[in-house]
Design an enzyme around this catalytic site. Structure first.
Site, PDB file in Angstrom:
ATOM      1  CD  GLU A 376      -3.260  -0.975   1.514  1.00  0.00           C
ATOM      2  OE1 GLU A 376      -4.064   0.324   1.448  1.00  0.00           O
ATOM      3  OE2 GLU A 376      -4.242  -2.141   1.480  1.00  0.00           O
ATOM      4  NE  ARG A 394       2.277  13.317  -5.034  1.00  0.00           N
ATOM      5  CZ  ARG A 394       1.478  12.289  -5.071  1.00  0.00           C
ATOM      6  NH1 ARG A 394       0.358  11.765  -5.363  1.00  0.00           N
ATOM      7  NH2 ARG A 394       2.021  11.250  -6.579  1.00  0.00           N
TER       8      ARG A 394
END
Ligand SMILES: Cc1cc2nc3c(=O)[nH]c(=O)nc-3n(C[C@H](O)[C@H](O)[C@H](O)COP(=O)(O)OP(=O)(O)OC[C@H]3O[C@@H](n4cnc5c(N)ncnc54)[C@H](O)[C@@H]3O)c2cc1C
Length: 411
Positions: A376, A394
């Site tokens: 993950e 981002r």
């Protein structure tokens, strides 16, 4: 009524108290773990398998859909209740928390967020009740962190898609009934050409195979999936064609939250074992807990526990409010898993040579603590994400479908 008060409270101030319902949930899971996992886990870990009735018991306790709304077969509790379940399960063993992470975090919550009403009725309801198990198939032999490198394809043929390809390192590969599978419907569009599908184990052409020889999570099932001309009806396309990458990333927002919560549970287990041993073992005429360098390791575990908990419950709070929290989730997952890995290493160190054998549980904690630093989103991927957020490279844009905010049941 109490829930309503809590929710109103959360809108106006920070609240670090658990509700009576959350406390009761924690006690329920703790009792279950102490009675039905702890006595057997050493043997299951050695044999590399577990009693599948555990899933039935988890379902009986309504733990397979704890934060899924009641209208979809769940318990309707808030997102931090899911965190509590994961903490307590991982205190027993990472394998059972991993199962809830993929079943609820990666699969069921993704259906809740992105599914049509028909998909929710057909797949989410039985999953939330624990009658069916869900899993998540993204990783491939040549594509882990670099998701856009997947090679599985889905080609439209009349009212169906035909899937071909392979997935690897899939938790519950040999156990799950339903899989969220990511495949290219248009390779030329790069990650914008990936789509998400609900695949059933019983569909012809689907097969799975276990992965043997794992370092940790040995009592958990991990394996490969194979798709050989698997015909999937178009009704099983989740979201729209080309939305698969976004769906996968939003699924990870939920999965990572559960992984971070589980890491808190692993730190609790490390502390429990280490504190006990600190009082039992004597060197140089005193309990080893009296040595300052041992205290340093205990203090580091405690700091890791408290810091990780705060990060996890903040994410739960944001989810309860229905706010996107990819950034906060990534931070919680990265920091909690790193602290858990460090805590497990310290726990073995505190136990000296005894920590190096399975006479004590801490060697299992150390082996188990490594996978969550990899799956993950690896430690490196989360480090990069955090730096990119800070540097302004981002940003999270609103998604077409959002995870529903938690609303307490009317009563
Ligand atoms: C026990 C277990 C269970 C799992 N369960 C599932 C599951 O249920 N479903 C599923 O889809 N997947 C699952 N996975 C797979 C997991 O998500 C991947 O292993 C993970 O995404 C990393 O991919 P990779 O192993 O291919 O490593 P790679 O992506 O090949 O990375 C190798 C190394 O390179 C580093 N690296 C890669 N890219 C960069 C970069 N840009 N900058 C710096 N460093 C970089 C990585 O951090 C890592 O250290 C599971 C894995 C394990 C171990």
């Amino acid at each position: 009524m109490k829930n309503k008060q809590l929710h109103r409270g959360m809108e106006t101030m920070m609240n670090f108290d658990f509700t009576p319902e959350q406390e009761m949930l924690r006690q329920t899971v703790r009792k279950f773990v102490d009675k039905e996992i702890m006595p057997y886990i050493k043997e299951w870990d050695e044999r590399g398998e577990f009693d599948r009735n555990i899933f039935k018991r988890l379902a009986e306790l309504n733990l397979m859909g704890v934060c899924i709304p009641e209208e979809y077969g769940g318990m309707g509790m808030d997102y931090n209740s899911l965190a509590i379940v994961c903490e307590e399960l991982e205190r027993g063993d990472t394998a059972f928390r991993t199962a809830v992470s993929v079943h609820t975090g990666l699969n069921s919550l993704t259906l809740l967020q992105w599914g049509t009403e028909e998909q929710k009725q057909k797949y989410l309801v039985p999953q939330a009740r624990g009658e069916k198990i869900g899993a998540f198939g993204l990783t491939e032999p040549n594509a882990g962190s670099d998701v856009a490198s997947i090679q599985t394809t889905a080609v439209r043929d009349g009212d169906d898609y035909i899937l071909n390809g392979q997935k690897t390192w899939i938790s519950l590969a040999d156990i799950a009934d339903h899989f969220l599978v990511f495949a290219y419907t248009d390779k030329s569009k790069k990650h914008r050409g990936i789509s998400a599908f609900i695949v059933e184990r019983t569909m012809p052409g689907f097969s799975s195979r276990p992965i043997k020889g794992k370092l940790g999570i040995r009592s958990g099932n991990t394996g490969e999936l194979f798709f050989d001309n698997v015909r999937v009806p178009k009704e099983n396309l989740l979201g729209e064609e080309g939305e698969g990458f976004k769906i996968a990333m939003s699924a990870l927002d939920n999965g990572r939250f559960t992984v971070a919560a589980g890491a808190v549970g692993l730190i609790m287990a490390c502390l429990e074992a280490s504190v006990k041993y600190c009082h039992e073992r004597k060197t140089f005429g005193k309990e080893i807990g009296r040595h300052q360098l041992v205290q340093q390791m205990i203090a580091r575990m405690e700091a890791g526990l408290q810091i990780s908990r705060l990060l996890v419950y903040k994410v739960g709070f944001l989810k309860n409010e229905g706010r996107r929290c990819t950034r906060e989730t990534s931070l919680a997952k990265w920091i909690a898993c790193d602290y858990a890995n460090q805590a497990a290493d310290d726990a073995v160190q505190i136990h000296g040579a005894y920590g190096y054998s399975n006479e004590y549980p801490v060697e299992r904690y150390l082996r188990n603590s490594k996978a969550p630093v990899i799956y993950e989103g690896t430690r490196e991927i989360h480090t990069i994400m955090q730096a990119e957020y800070v540097l302004g490279y981002r940003q999270d844009k609103p998604l077409r479908k959002t995870l529903p905010a938690w609303r307490p049941a009317e009563n």
